[in-house]
Design a protein around this motif. Structure first.
Motif, PDB file in Angstrom:
ATOM      1  N   LEU A  20       0.822  -1.209   0.000  1.00 46.82           N
ATOM      2  CA  LEU A  20       0.000   0.000   0.000  1.00 46.82           C
ATOM      3  C   LEU A  20       0.858   1.262   0.000  1.00 46.82           C
ATOM      4  O   LEU A  20       0.616   2.199  -0.780  1.00 46.82           O
ATOM      5  CB  LEU A  20      -0.931  -0.007   1.214  1.00 46.82           C
ATOM      6  CG  LEU A  20      -1.998  -1.110   1.242  1.00 46.82           C
ATOM      7  CD1 LEU A  20      -2.699  -1.150   2.586  1.00 46.82           C
ATOM      8  CD2 LEU A  20      -3.003  -0.893   0.123  1.00 46.82           C
ATOM      9  N   LEU A  21       1.872   1.289   0.865  1.00 39.73           N
ATOM     10  CA  LEU A  21       2.716   2.479   0.940  1.00 39.73           C
ATOM     11  C   LEU A  21       3.540   2.646  -0.328  1.00 39.73           C
ATOM     12  O   LEU A  21       3.785   3.768  -0.781  1.00 39.73           O
ATOM     13  CB  LEU A  21       3.622   2.391   2.168  1.00 39.73           C
ATOM     14  CG  LEU A  21       2.925   2.340   3.530  1.00 39.73           C
ATOM     15  CD1 LEU A  21       3.959   2.390   4.657  1.00 39.73           C
ATOM     16  CD2 LEU A  21       1.916   3.471   3.681  1.00 39.73           C
ATOM     17  N   GLY A  22       4.005   1.528  -0.898  1.00 40.20           N
ATOM     18  CA  GLY A  22       4.742   1.616  -2.152  1.00 40.20           C
ATOM     19  C   GLY A  22       3.896   2.194  -3.267  1.00 40.20           C
ATOM     20  O   GLY A  22       4.374   3.000  -4.072  1.00 40.20           O
ATOM     21  N   PHE A  23       2.633   1.811  -3.318  1.00 39.68           N
ATOM     22  CA  PHE A  23       1.732   2.356  -4.329  1.00 39.68           C
ATOM     23  C   PHE A  23       1.557   3.859  -4.144  1.00 39.68           C
ATOM     24  O   PHE A  23       1.495   4.611  -5.127  1.00 39.68           O
ATOM     25  CB  PHE A  23       0.376   1.654  -4.251  1.00 39.68           C
ATOM     26  CG  PHE A  23      -0.534   1.938  -5.413  1.00 39.68           C
ATOM     27  CD1 PHE A  23      -0.468   1.166  -6.560  1.00 39.68           C
ATOM     28  CD2 PHE A  23      -1.445   2.981  -5.367  1.00 39.68           C
ATOM     29  CE1 PHE A  23      -1.310   1.423  -7.636  1.00 39.68           C
ATOM     30  CE2 PHE A  23      -2.291   3.250  -6.435  1.00 39.68           C
ATOM     31  CZ  PHE A  23      -2.224   2.467  -7.580  1.00 39.68           C
ATOM     32  N   LEU A  24       1.493   4.304  -2.883  1.00 38.08           N
ATOM     33  CA  LEU A  24       1.336   5.740  -2.618  1.00 38.08           C
ATOM     34  C   LEU A  24       2.593   6.517  -2.995  1.00 38.08           C
ATOM     35  O   LEU A  24       2.521   7.543  -3.677  1.00 38.08           O
ATOM     36  CB  LEU A  24       1.002   5.961  -1.137  1.00 38.08           C
ATOM     37  CG  LEU A  24      -0.368   5.497  -0.664  1.00 38.08           C
ATOM     38  CD1 LEU A  24      -0.501   5.708   0.831  1.00 38.08           C
ATOM     39  CD2 LEU A  24      -1.474   6.227  -1.414  1.00 38.08           C
ATOM     40  N   ILE A  25       3.762   6.048  -2.554  1.00 40.93           N
ATOM     41  CA  ILE A  25       5.000   6.765  -2.847  1.00 40.93           C
ATOM     42  C   ILE A  25       5.285   6.789  -4.342  1.00 40.93           C
ATOM     43  O   ILE A  25       5.944   7.705  -4.840  1.00 40.93           O
ATOM     44  CB  ILE A  25       6.170   6.145  -2.057  1.00 40.93           C
ATOM     45  CG1 ILE A  25       6.007   6.454  -0.568  1.00 40.93           C
ATOM     46  CG2 ILE A  25       7.509   6.664  -2.527  1.00 40.93           C
ATOM     47  CD1 ILE A  25       7.149   5.976   0.297  1.00 40.93           C
ATOM     48  N   ALA A  26       4.766   5.805  -5.066  1.00 35.72           N
ATOM     49  CA  ALA A  26       4.978   5.763  -6.521  1.00 35.72           C
ATOM     50  C   ALA A  26       4.331   6.938  -7.234  1.00 35.72           C
ATOM     51  O   ALA A  26       4.586   7.148  -8.431  1.00 35.72           O
ATOM     52  CB  ALA A  26       4.446   4.453  -7.087  1.00 35.72           C
ATOM     53  N   ILE A  27       3.521   7.718  -6.529  1.00 35.83           N
ATOM     54  CA  ILE A  27       2.972   8.936  -7.137  1.00 35.83           C
ATOM     55  C   ILE A  27       4.113   9.844  -7.602  1.00 35.83           C
ATOM     56  O   ILE A  27       3.985  10.565  -8.597  1.00 35.83           O
ATOM     57  CB  ILE A  27       2.047   9.662  -6.136  1.00 35.83           C
ATOM     58  CG1 ILE A  27       0.647   9.058  -6.226  1.00 35.83           C
ATOM     59  CG2 ILE A  27       1.992  11.160  -6.400  1.00 35.83           C
ATOM     60  CD1 ILE A  27      -0.396   9.750  -5.407  1.00 35.83           C
ATOM     61  N   GLY A  28       5.247   9.823  -6.877  1.00 42.91           N
ATOM     62  CA  GLY A  28       6.386  10.637  -7.290  1.00 42.91           C
ATOM     63  C   GLY A  28       6.860  10.323  -8.694  1.00 42.91           C
ATOM     64  O   GLY A  28       6.824  11.193  -9.585  1.00 42.91           O
ATOM     65  N   PRO A  29       7.307   9.082  -8.978  1.00 40.82           N
ATOM     66  CA  PRO A  29       7.734   8.766 -10.340  1.00 40.82           C
ATOM     67  C   PRO A  29       6.610   8.835 -11.368  1.00 40.82           C
ATOM     68  O   PRO A  29       6.854   9.182 -12.526  1.00 40.82           O
ATOM     69  CB  PRO A  29       8.302   7.342 -10.221  1.00 40.82           C
ATOM     70  CG  PRO A  29       7.837   6.822  -8.913  1.00 40.82           C
ATOM     71  CD  PRO A  29       7.638   8.011  -8.032  1.00 40.82           C
ATOM     72  N   VAL A  30       5.382   8.493 -10.962  1.00 45.78           N
ATOM     73  CA  VAL A  30       4.264   8.621 -11.901  1.00 45.78           C
ATOM     74  C   VAL A  30       4.109  10.075 -12.342  1.00 45.78           C
ATOM     75  O   VAL A  30       3.829  10.369 -13.512  1.00 45.78           O
ATOM     76  CB  VAL A  30       2.957   8.104 -11.254  1.00 45.78           C
ATOM     77  CG1 VAL A  30       1.730   8.559 -12.050  1.00 45.78           C
ATOM     78  CG2 VAL A  30       2.980   6.583 -11.155  1.00 45.78           C
ATOM     79  N   SER A  31       4.317  10.995 -11.404  1.00 38.25           N
ATOM     80  CA  SER A  31       4.118  12.413 -11.696  1.00 38.25           C
ATOM     81  C   SER A  31       5.301  13.053 -12.403  1.00 38.25           C
ATOM     82  O   SER A  31       5.141  14.097 -13.050  1.00 38.25           O
ATOM     83  CB  SER A  31       3.846  13.179 -10.396  1.00 38.25           C
ATOM     84  OG  SER A  31       2.712  12.661  -9.736  1.00 38.25           O
ATOM     85  N   VAL A  32       6.487  12.481 -12.286  1.00 42.62           N
ATOM     86  CA  VAL A  32       7.684  13.074 -12.878  1.00 42.62           C
ATOM     87  C   VAL A  32       8.168  12.266 -14.082  1.00 42.62           C
ATOM     88  O   VAL A  32       8.247  12.766 -15.203  1.00 42.62           O
ATOM     89  CB  VAL A  32       8.815  13.208 -11.831  1.00 42.62           C
ATOM     90  CG1 VAL A  32      10.097  13.709 -12.487  1.00 42.62           C
ATOM     91  CG2 VAL A  32       8.399  14.163 -10.725  1.00 42.62           C
ATOM     92  N   ASP A  33       8.470  10.994 -13.854  1.00 40.76           N
ATOM     93  CA  ASP A  33       9.086  10.189 -14.908  1.00 40.76           C
ATOM     94  C   ASP A  33       8.191  10.018 -16.119  1.00 40.76           C
ATOM     95  O   ASP A  33       8.677   9.888 -17.245  1.00 40.76           O
ATOM     96  CB  ASP A  33       9.464   8.814 -14.352  1.00 40.76           C
ATOM     97  CG  ASP A  33      10.453   8.897 -13.209  1.00 40.76           C
ATOM     98  OD1 ASP A  33      10.970  10.005 -12.956  1.00 40.76           O
ATOM     99  OD2 ASP A  33      10.694   7.881 -12.538  1.00 40.76           O
ATOM    100  N   MET A  34       6.879   9.989 -15.908  1.00 35.05           N
ATOM    101  CA  MET A  34       5.975   9.717 -17.019  1.00 35.05           C
ATOM    102  C   MET A  34       5.939  10.857 -18.026  1.00 35.05           C
ATOM    103  O   MET A  34       5.711  10.623 -19.219  1.00 35.05           O
ATOM    104  CB  MET A  34       4.566   9.422 -16.488  1.00 35.05           C
ATOM    105  CG  MET A  34       3.624   8.878 -17.539  1.00 35.05           C
ATOM    106  SD  MET A  34       2.160   8.051 -16.848  1.00 35.05           S
ATOM    107  CE  MET A  34       1.393   9.357 -15.908  1.00 35.05           C
ATOM    108  N   TYR A  35       6.192  12.100 -17.570  1.00 34.89           N
ATOM    109  CA  TYR A  35       6.095  13.183 -18.541  1.00 34.89           C
ATOM    110  C   TYR A  35       7.449  13.698 -19.027  1.00 34.89           C
ATOM    111  O   TYR A  35       7.500  14.576 -19.902  1.00 34.89           O
ATOM    112  CB  TYR A  35       5.200  14.300 -17.997  1.00 34.89           C
ATOM    113  CG  TYR A  35       5.836  15.465 -17.285  1.00 34.89           C
ATOM    114  CD1 TYR A  35       5.634  16.758 -17.755  1.00 34.89           C
ATOM    115  CD2 TYR A  35       6.588  15.304 -16.127  1.00 34.89           C
ATOM    116  CE1 TYR A  35       6.174  17.861 -17.085  1.00 34.89           C
ATOM    117  CE2 TYR A  35       7.122  16.380 -15.454  1.00 34.89           C
ATOM    118  CZ  TYR A  35       6.912  17.660 -15.936  1.00 34.89           C
ATOM    119  OH  TYR A  35       7.444  18.737 -15.270  1.00 34.89           O
TER     120      TYR A  35
END
Length: 400
Positions: A20-35
């Protein structure tokens, strides 16, 4: 200097907590690396070559500001409520990014998204500290990073695929959908790891005093600065690589995404080795060796940049740097928070704020001195590594 905090016994963490916590912290790379692969397209659409870098700086600034408030809020209100509110803001702001009409609007929505998303960056680290310490915390951090480590591999591939077949705006629609999924998981599955009896009921002035007490603790200060400078090198890499590999070497976005995936895989591998090494030799030797490894990697990177070496030499040096992050980042976090169980949210927030401010500065330096080569990125990373080694020399000799 603040006195060591008395440890409070806590039950074993739920088995699903790292997921659960890993999924939450992954917001960082989702928000940066994806774009990141969309930088050239965004610059062209807005007729603003510097625009994408400004939106990234705005995101880092939002994370820094948000963490200063989210940490103390979670110490007072528990862990779940701030995450739920933050994810709601993140989701709405990500939709705003998809509708942005110019660089300024995109930067403003990115700042708001980061402010909301910061709850999912800082609070999970405090939740780890709620339930574990020392080697156990290092193990939990590594499990968490293994889960969230999938995101830096997948996110840039998704971003590359989106810009190859459609508008970059769909990247932010996907980010908003991720926010909705995270909201559902928190609402239905995530327990609150901070019991009401351990919550802090303090005012604004007391929060400032608390930050002052945390910042003057030598163990926190030196370990947090060591981690901050290491993060600065990482953010210089994030800011500089699109211009180097897509611009200078004319890589396709998918090839650039593959580089990100390889770097993420190296980070994950060494991150998983980290708790075993910490349990065997202790936090201090691991941190010391990791920042020396980072210094060696950035020296090799700078040498390759000065000599005008090809992409392969740069990639190999970046791989060394990624290996060092796998050791340094979780270990400095555990060492910095080890004396602050009673206010782990505030301590985590303060460290996170320093890290993202450092990252914003490092990214601005790379962008400000951009010359179409790898030199600005390499020299900035080298400077950050040297500062990390310097800060590491002042860490207390006694554990952690």
């Amino acid at each position: 200097m603040s006195a060591p905090q008395t440890l409070v016994a806590t039950p074993a963490p739920p088995r699903r907590l790292p997921l659960l916590l890993g999924f939450l912290i992954a917001i960082g790379p989702v928000s940066v690396d994806m774009y990141l692969p969309a930088f050239p397209t965004i610059a062209r659409d807005f007729h603003d070559p510097a625009g994408p870098g400004l939106t990234l700086a705005a995101y880092f600034a939002g994370l820094a500001i948000g963490q200063m408030t989210q940490g103390p809020f979670s110490d007072r209100a528990g862990r779940r409520l701030p995450i739920l509110l933050g994810l709601t803001l993140y989701t709405l702001a990500s939709l705003g990014c998809a509708l942005a009409w110019n660089t300024s609007a995109l930067s403003a929505f990115r700042l708001l998204a980061a402010f909301g998303g910061s709850a999912s960056v800082v609070i999970p680290r405090a939740m780890v500290r709620d339930v574990a310490d020392g080697p156990a915390a290092a193990m939990l951090f590594s499990k968490l990073m293994l889960v969230m480590g999938v995101a830096p591999i997948i996110a840039p591939i998704i971003g590359s695929a989106v810009v190859s077949v459609g508008s970059w705006r769909w990247i932010f629609v996907i980010a908003a959908a991720y926010g909705v999924a995270a909201l559902a998981l928190v609402w239905f599955k995530l327990p609150d790891t901070l019991p009401a009896a351990r919550r802090s009921l303090i005012g604004f002035r007391s929060i400032l005093l608390r930050y002052g007490q945390i910042a003057t603790d030598r163990a926190f200060l030196t370990n947090a600065l060591t981690g901050t400078f290491a993060i600065g090198a990482l953010f210089a890499y994030l800011t500089g690589t699109p211009g180097v590999f897509i611009g200078q070497f004319h890589w396709r976005p998918l090839a650039y995404a593959a580089l990100f995936g390889a770097n993420a895989a190296i980070y994950i591998g060494f991150n998983q080795w980290n708790p075993h090494l910490v349990a065997r030799v202790g936090l201090r030797p691991v941190i010391g060796a990791s920042i020396l490894l980072l210094l060696g990697g950035t020296l090799a990177l700078s040498t390759a940049a000065v000599l005008g070496s090809g992409a392969v030499a740069l990639v190999l040096a970046l791989f060394v740097c990624q290996a060092s992050y796998g050791f340094a980042l979780p270990s400095t976090m555990v060492a910095a928070l080890s004396r602050h169980q009673a206010h782990a949210g505030s301590a985590s927030a303060l460290m996170g704020t320093w890290q993202y401010l450092g990252g914003a500065i490092a990214g601005a330096v790379v962008g400000g001195f951009a010359d179409g080569t790898a030199r600005p990125m390499a020299f900035t990373m080298l400077g950050c590594a040297a500062l990390a080694v310097l800060a590491g020399r002042f860490r207390p000799r006694n554990p952690p």
